[in-house]
Design a protein around this motif. Structure first.
Motif, PDB file in Angstrom:
ATOM      1  N   PHE A 291       0.832  -1.204   0.000  1.00  9.98           N
ATOM      2  CA  PHE A 291       0.000   0.000   0.000  1.00  9.98           C
ATOM      3  C   PHE A 291       0.870   1.259   0.000  1.00  9.98           C
ATOM      4  O   PHE A 291       0.565   2.250  -0.671  1.00  9.98           O
ATOM      5  N   TYR A 292       1.944   1.192   0.724  1.00 10.23           N
ATOM      6  CA  TYR A 292       2.863   2.341   0.782  1.00 10.23           C
ATOM      7  C   TYR A 292       3.390   2.658  -0.622  1.00 10.23           C
ATOM      8  O   TYR A 292       3.439   3.810  -1.045  1.00 10.23           O
TER       9      TYR A 292
ATOM     10  N   LYS B  65       1.964   1.827  -3.497  1.00 11.74           N
ATOM     11  CA  LYS B  65       0.849   2.302  -4.320  1.00 11.74           C
ATOM     12  C   LYS B  65       0.540   3.765  -4.030  1.00 11.74           C
ATOM     13  O   LYS B  65       0.230   4.535  -4.931  1.00 11.74           O
TER      14      LYS B  65
ATOM     15  N   GLY C 185       2.208   6.076  -6.103  1.00  9.66           N
ATOM     16  CA  GLY C 185       1.971   6.034  -7.545  1.00  9.66           C
ATOM     17  C   GLY C 185       2.548   4.827  -8.245  1.00  9.66           C
ATOM     18  O   GLY C 185       2.606   4.786  -9.470  1.00  9.66           O
TER      19      GLY C 185
ATOM     20  N   SER D 250      -6.657   7.560   5.341  1.00 13.70           N
ATOM     21  CA  SER D 250      -6.496   6.255   4.688  1.00 13.70           C
ATOM     22  C   SER D 250      -7.519   6.050   3.586  1.00 13.70           C
ATOM     23  O   SER D 250      -7.204   5.544   2.515  1.00 13.70           O
TER      24      SER D 250
ATOM     25  N   ALA E  14      -6.623   8.050   0.576  1.00  9.78           N
ATOM     26  CA  ALA E  14      -5.475   7.507  -0.165  1.00  9.78           C
ATOM     27  C   ALA E  14      -5.803   6.176  -0.831  1.00  9.78           C
ATOM     28  O   ALA E  14      -5.064   5.718  -1.694  1.00  9.78           O
ATOM     29  N   GLY E  15      -6.899   5.537  -0.398  1.00 10.32           N
ATOM     30  CA  GLY E  15      -7.325   4.309  -1.080  1.00 10.32           C
ATOM     31  C   GLY E  15      -6.941   3.025  -0.386  1.00 10.32           C
ATOM     32  O   GLY E  15      -6.852   1.976  -1.021  1.00 10.32           O
ATOM     33  N   ASN E  16      -6.718   3.071   0.922  1.00 10.99           N
ATOM     34  CA  ASN E  16      -6.398   1.850   1.652  1.00 10.99           C
ATOM     35  C   ASN E  16      -7.599   0.899   1.646  1.00 10.99           C
ATOM     36  O   ASN E  16      -8.690   1.248   2.101  1.00 10.99           O
ATOM     37  N   GLU E  17      -7.355  -0.309   1.123  1.00 16.24           N
ATOM     38  CA  GLU E  17      -8.466  -1.244   0.934  1.00 16.24           C
ATOM     39  C   GLU E  17      -8.969  -1.887   2.225  1.00 16.24           C
ATOM     40  O   GLU E  17      -9.955  -2.617   2.216  1.00 16.24           O
ATOM     41  N   LYS E  18      -8.286  -1.608   3.320  1.00 16.79           N
ATOM     42  CA  LYS E  18      -8.762  -2.153   4.593  1.00 16.79           C
ATOM     43  C   LYS E  18     -10.095  -1.522   4.993  1.00 16.79           C
ATOM     44  O   LYS E  18     -10.842  -2.068   5.778  1.00 16.79           O
TER      45      LYS E  18
ATOM     46  N   PRO F 150      -5.445   3.213  -5.796  1.00 14.42           N
ATOM     47  CA  PRO F 150      -4.575   4.056  -4.972  1.00 14.42           C
ATOM     48  C   PRO F 150      -3.435   4.703  -5.775  1.00 14.42           C
ATOM     49  O   PRO F 150      -3.129   5.878  -5.572  1.00 14.42           O
ATOM     50  N   GLU F 151      -2.833   3.902  -6.689  1.00 12.95           N
ATOM     51  CA  GLU F 151      -1.697   4.472  -7.426  1.00 12.95           C
ATOM     52  C   GLU F 151      -2.140   5.595  -8.367  1.00 12.95           C
ATOM     53  O   GLU F 151      -1.412   6.556  -8.575  1.00 12.95           O
TER      54      GLU F 151
ATOM     55  N   ALA G 281      -2.566   8.789  -6.422  1.00 11.23           N
ATOM     56  CA  ALA G 281      -1.262   9.423  -6.232  1.00 11.23           C
ATOM     57  C   ALA G 281      -0.845  10.150  -7.508  1.00 11.23           C
ATOM     58  O   ALA G 281      -0.374  11.284  -7.465  1.00 11.23           O
TER      59      ALA G 281
ATOM     60  N   LEU H 177      -0.259  11.221   0.565  1.00  6.97           N
ATOM     61  CA  LEU H 177      -0.470  10.984   1.991  1.00  6.97           C
ATOM     62  C   LEU H 177       0.879  10.837   2.679  1.00  6.97           C
ATOM     63  O   LEU H 177       1.670   9.968   2.323  1.00  6.97           O
ATOM     64  N   SER H 178       1.132  11.696   3.643  1.00  7.87           N
ATOM     65  CA  SER H 178       2.298  11.509   4.499  1.00  7.87           C
ATOM     66  C   SER H 178       1.846  10.593   5.630  1.00  7.87           C
ATOM     67  O   SER H 178       0.975  10.938   6.416  1.00  7.87           O
ATOM     68  N   PHE H 179       2.405   9.387   5.657  1.00  8.25           N
ATOM     69  CA  PHE H 179       1.914   8.355   6.580  1.00  8.25           C
ATOM     70  C   PHE H 179       2.224   8.682   8.029  1.00  8.25           C
ATOM     71  O   PHE H 179       3.306   9.186   8.344  1.00  8.25           O
TER      72      PHE H 179
ATOM     73  N   PRO I 102       5.225   5.526   8.610  1.00  8.30           N
ATOM     74  CA  PRO I 102       5.829   5.122   7.327  1.00  8.30           C
ATOM     75  C   PRO I 102       6.374   3.695   7.412  1.00  8.30           C
ATOM     76  O   PRO I 102       6.906   3.298   8.443  1.00  8.30           O
ATOM     77  N   VAL I 103       6.202   2.944   6.328  1.00 12.49           N
ATOM     78  CA  VAL I 103       6.531   1.525   6.337  1.00 12.49           C
ATOM     79  C   VAL I 103       8.009   1.319   5.994  1.00 12.49           C
ATOM     80  O   VAL I 103       8.539   1.959   5.092  1.00 12.49           O
TER      81      VAL I 103
END
Lengths: 462, 250
Positions: free
Chosen positions: A394-395, A397, A400, B45, B48-52, B72-73, B76, B82-84, B87-88
């Motif tokens: 997801f991050y 995506k 972009g 979320s 931004a399109g988070n599917e959860k 989601p892409e 963007a 989205l600034s998380f 961040p992952v």
């Protein structure tokens, strides 16, 4: 000559094949090679081609793959079949000494005069006659006491392969690349036996590149014995890049002496059925071994890595890392046997196997197998099986990057740890791009080899 | 630019957004505040399109397009960033590779030629300077082993690289020391333009000293219960949320 044989009942025909052609198998082969055949043949016939009833082959039943109508070459002319001088290496950034073997037989060595003084590279059956003391001292001495049926089969049948000798104190800067080419107009059974001796204080890096360049079925049993003597440094990178009709049983048997440092890396990028038997015997104090593997498989491919690290003496260290990415209905297996013998105190042994399954149908069997008979040791093992990380996806995506690109980035990220272990910088670069191409589905596994750059026959991909 | 109408969203059958209405015009800065669990992060979320999260009612239009209809892409690439909040970390993916892929995917979407390696590195150098991000952070894997502050600075750096039309900063200030906070705020302010809008989601008024909002909204139990100018943030800082809750319950 090429002999065609039909194998239905395995042992029966293999036994007949050996007995009927014994004189041809032995013809021109070094004495020591022939001397070991009879006993090896007995072992092989007694055990047979392993089915999954044999514990060590539980996840890979080899029997069906060793059946069929197969050609076997009993001489160099038959193996080469007129295809000796077609191959050239044209990847400039990979500066290597190139050796070509065709259907298991030594074909030729490029620029032999550029080898450092005293270094010997050539056909095992020829060099054994020139260097009998080396050959007799080492050949067949490192197969262990487990009497593996496939190793025995190799000892009984193999007639040629590569011989590499690095004398004391010599550092071979450029890697030696053994390009193993499978080709021919009929389905084929191939044996190959390599012997590599790295003397005290010497250093050697070897690349074994396995290719198929014609679309026939190939059944391969190859075995490499390595002797890394005192304070030597040895690396071997086995790049397996073969089409889906290939069955390969590949043995890598490394024997270590004091202060030696070895690295093996089995990079199974594409192949039908692969079984790698990797055995490292640390037969002296203060040895260090790095045993790595990366397997990428899809469709119905199968990869089985069986490693056996024998800590026979104290103060040795081993580091083991195998990673795999399985797509479609691919399957894989990993066995990590570590034996710490009673007096091997102060052993450090680390083992890790991580797997990424991309579909519901992909499968992995991972089996750490630690046998520890000493009490002052550090051993660890870990096995993981997982899917692509949703949060990471997801991050990507959210920045972009589409699903497909994201998958490639994440799969590559997973494989990267093993690629980073490569100690030859230009090879690392090449493998990086090969792996990325593999994930993108742009991997041209039949037509050319990206590593050695040679152009193969234009055959359809299988 | 962004029009949210009666937006409802749920996760595991629990409704978290219960009718959000919000309109953002180009160049505006909106702050969304609210107590824990009010739905602030869910809103970001969902956008931004988070599917959860599942949107079960309402609509969101972004520059005339149906945002909820986009992957989601594509959101963007249309200019939403989205600034998380968290961040992952992605070990093995280098920042350079990650950003080059992202920037070139954006360019491809706009039917522009991808950047060459040298053009890209030049762009990266410029933006690094702009947001004062430490050079060696971009030589590492994405967020791997970054401190909390470094991760947030890295989000702002990515924002600078992608030049979004609408940036949503989801609690970018939480866990930041004052210096990192200043770097983050400076980055945001430098990127400000009459076309670019920002949504700042925060608990505290502190960040709003640096990024001055045009509007402040209070989110409570999945709805915007109060909207006013920037003075509302100060009032909240002083009095807490209890008076809003009370007002709302009554």
């Amino acid at each position: 000559m090429n002999k065609t044989c039909r194998i239905v009942n395995l042992q029966e025909e293999y036994s007949q094949l050996y007995q009927e052609h014994r004189s041809m198998i032995e013809d021109g082969a070094p004495e020591k090679m022939n001397a070991l055949r009879a006993k090896a043949f007995e072992t092989f016939i007694e055990k047979g081609i392993p089915s999954n009833k044999v514990e060590a082959y539980k996840y890979t039943n080899l029997q069906p793959y060793f059946k069929g109508t197969l050609d076997i070459a009993f001489s160099k002319e038959a193996a080469l079949n007129g295809s000796s001088n077609k191959f050239h290496c044209s990847v400039p950034e990979l500066d290597t000494h190139n050796v070509f073997l065709i259907n298991g037989w030594f074909a030729h060595l490029e620029d032999a005069h550029q080898l450092p003084e005293g270094v010997v590279v050539g056909s095992i059956r020829e060099k054994a006659l020139e260097y009998p003391e080396v050959f007799e001292k080492y050949y067949g001495q490192n197969l262990g006491d487990d009497n593996d049926a496939m190793a025995a089969m190799n000892t009984a049948f193999a007639q040629d392969g590569a011989f590499v000798y690095v004398p004391k104190g010599v550092v071979v800067d450029k890697p030696i690349q053994l390009v193993n080419i499978m080709t021919g107009e009929n389905d084929r059974l191939v044996f190959q036996r390599n012997l590599i001796v790295v003397e005290d204080n010497a250093q050697l890096k070897v690349m074994l590149c396995d290719h198929t360049i014609s679309p026939q079925k190939f059944v391969i049993n190859n075995l490499t014995e390595v002797f890394a003597n005192e304070n030597s440094v040895f690396d071997v990178y086995n790049i397996q890049n073969q089409h889906n009709l290939t069955t390969q049983v590949s043995g890598m048997y490394v024997h270590q002496k004091k202060y030696s440092n070895i690295l093996t890396n089995n990079l199974t990028l594409h192949s039908g059925v692969t079984r790698n038997n990797i055995r490292v015997t640390m037969d002296d104090e203060n040895c260090e071994s790095h045993v790595y593997g990366l397997y990428l498989s899809d469709k119905n491919q199968h990869v089985d890595n069986y490693s056996f690290i024998d800590h026979a003496k104290p103060h040795c260290q081993s580091f083991e890392l195998f990673k795999g990415v399985m797509d479609d209905s691919a399957s894989a297996a990993f066995t990590g046997r570590v034996l710490v013998r009673p007096d091997a105190q102060q052993t450090n042994a680390y083992q890790s196997n991580n797997n990424l399954l991309l579909t519901q149908n992909a499968k992995i069997n991972s089996k750490p197998q630690l046998e520890i008979y000493a009490d002052d040791v550090k051993c660890s093992h870990g096995a993981t099986v997982g899917q692509l990380d949703d949060d990471a996806m997801f991050y990507l995506k959210a920045r972009g990057i589409n699903e497909n690109e994201g998958r490639i980035l994440l799969m590559f990220a997973f494989a990267y740890e093993v690629i980073e272990k490569i100690r030859v910088e230009p090879l690392k670069e090449n493998i990086r791009s090969l792996v990325e191409k593999r994930f993108r589905g742009e991997f041209d596994k039949c037509d050319s080899c990206v590593v050695c750059g040679h152009q193969g026959a234009s055959v359809s991909c299988l | 630019m962004l029009v949210i109408k009666d937006l409802h969203a749920k996760i595991d059958d629990k409704e978290i957004l219960r009718g959000i209405n919000l309109e953002i015009k180009p160049g505006e800065v909106h702050a969304i505040m609210g107590p824990n669990g009010s739905g602030k992060s869910t809103l970001s979320s969902v956008l931004a399109g988070n599917e959860k999260f599942e949107v079960n009612e309402g609509s969101v239009s972004f520059n005339g397009k149906d945002l909820l209809d986009l992957a989601p892409e594509d959101r963007a690439r249309e200019g939403l960033f989205l600034s998380f909040q968290y961040p992952v970390e992605i070990p093995g993916v280098s920042m350079v590779n990650f950003m080059r892929t992202a920037v070139n995917e954006h360019r491809k979407y706009r039917e522009e030629e991808p950047y060459s390696a040298s053009e890209f590195l030049k762009l990266m150098r410029e933006k690094k300077k702009l947001v004062e991000i430490d050079s060696n952070l971009t030589n590492r894997s994405v967020n791997e082993g970054f401190s909390g502050g470094e991760k947030k600075k890295n989000e702002i750096f990515q924002m600078a690289m992608l030049e979004p039309k609408l940036a949503i900063l989801d609690e970018t200030d939480s866990g930041l020391d004052i210096d990192a906070l200043r770097v983050v705020a400076n980055g945001v302010n430098k990127l400000k333009s009459p076309e670019r809008s920002t949504i700042v989601i925060t608990h505290y008024q502190r960040l709003l000293d640096h990024i001055v909002p045009d509007y402040v909204h209070v989110l409570y139990k999945g709805r915007i219960v109060k909207s006013a100018g920037k003075e509302l943030a100060l009032e909240l800082e002083e009095k807490g949320y209890d008076w809003i809750k009370k007002e709302f319950e009554d």
